[in-house]
Design a protein around this motif. Structure first.
Motif, PDB file in Angstrom:
ATOM      1  N   GLN A  45       0.812  -1.219   0.000  1.00 17.08           N
ATOM      2  CA  GLN A  45       0.000   0.000   0.000  1.00 17.08           C
ATOM      3  C   GLN A  45       0.848   1.273   0.000  1.00 17.08           C
ATOM      4  N   PRO A  46       1.609   1.491  -1.083  1.00 17.30           N
ATOM      5  CA  PRO A  46       2.349   2.757  -1.198  1.00 17.30           C
ATOM      6  C   PRO A  46       1.388   3.929  -1.340  1.00 17.30           C
ATOM      7  N   ASP A  47       1.917   5.136  -1.174  1.00 23.71           N
ATOM      8  CA  ASP A  47       1.092   6.335  -1.319  1.00 23.71           C
ATOM      9  C   ASP A  47       0.957   6.759  -2.778  1.00 23.71           C
ATOM     10  N   LEU A  48       1.889   6.306  -3.629  1.00 18.67           N
ATOM     11  CA  LEU A  48       1.854   6.632  -5.054  1.00 18.67           C
ATOM     12  C   LEU A  48       2.721   5.626  -5.795  1.00 18.67           C
ATOM     13  N   ILE A  49       2.332   5.300  -7.042  1.00 15.91           N
ATOM     14  CA  ILE A  49       3.091   4.363  -7.861  1.00 15.91           C
ATOM     15  C   ILE A  49       3.471   5.026  -9.180  1.00 15.91           C
ATOM     16  N   LEU A  50       4.756   4.963  -9.527  1.00 16.05           N
ATOM     17  CA  LEU A  50       5.238   5.351 -10.853  1.00 16.05           C
ATOM     18  C   LEU A  50       5.427   4.064 -11.639  1.00 16.05           C
TER      19      LEU A  50
END
Length: 225
Positions: A45-50
């Motif tokens: 559960q990262p805060d954002l994915i690139l």
């Protein structure tokens, strides 16, 4: 607590450059080298994915589609080029933005920052609203319930429900919905809204509740009071 970013790219040099940049700017960064690693690490559960699109075996669009059932954070696609058809596929899969290579790392940082700030705003001042005795929207948990059963809405589907239900009776054009949900230029991409609303209605119908989202032909959509 530092925000957590997952970088998914099979180009090691690019991944390490991005890792150093974001760590310098006080993010916690993890890296996945391929699609399967990305799916596994997205479970943290990262805060954002690139997310790079052009990867062997499992491309970024498919990765996005697979993780959207359990990940609600912003997903920003990294790609060497993008056509309108590719944008439609990516947004339909649950992506939030496109970053075209080569890119300015400062611009990338600013866009990441903007998406994270937007996500924080969404998390504030949310409530649980009962529309009738059986239909409940929990804006904090990002959940829709009918007769005690959770409706399986994907994140972008919930955001459309959230927007329309927050302004019952107000008409929203496809362009306005698209720009509000995705925060990008809506030219040639607004048809993805029809696809999402069709899926929302299908899930509502399967649960046995009324449609709520009304089509105003030639104008857009509104949430029935």
């Amino acid at each position: 607590m530092n925000k957590r970013i997952l970088i998914v790219d099979d180009e090691e040099d690019l991944s390490m450059m991005l890792k150093r940049f974001f760590e310098w700017n006080h993010y916690d960064v993890s890296i996945a080298e391929n699609g399967l690693q990305a799916i596994e690490k997205a479970g943290n559960q990262p805060d954002l994915i690139l997310l790079d699109i052009n990867m062997p075996d499992l491309d970024g669009i498919e990765v996005c589609r697979r993780i959207r059932d359990f990940v609600s954070c912003p997903i920003l696609f990294l790609t060497a080029r993008v056509e309108d058809a590719d944008k439609l596929r990516g947004f339909a899969a649950g992506g939030d933005d496109y970053i075209v290579k080569p890119f300015s790392i400062d611009e990338l940082g600013a866009r990441v920052d903007a998406h994270l700030r937007r996500e924080e705003r969404r998390q504030r001042n949310r409530v649980r609203t009962k529309f009738d005795d059986n239909f409940i929207i929990d804006y904090t948990a990002k959940e829709v319930w009918f007769k005690g059963e959770l409706l399986p809405l994907l994140p972008r589907e919930f955001e459309i429900v959230e927007l329309l239900s927050s302004y019952p009776g107000q008409l929203f054009s496809k362009e306005r919905i698209f720009e509000h949900i995705w925060d990008v230029d809506s030219d040639a991409d607004v048809n993805v809204i029809m696809e999402h609303i069709s899926k929302i209605r299908s899930k509502f119908a399967k649960a046995g509740c009324k449609p709520y989202i009304r089509t105003v032909w030639g104008s857009g959509y509104k949430w029935e009071k």
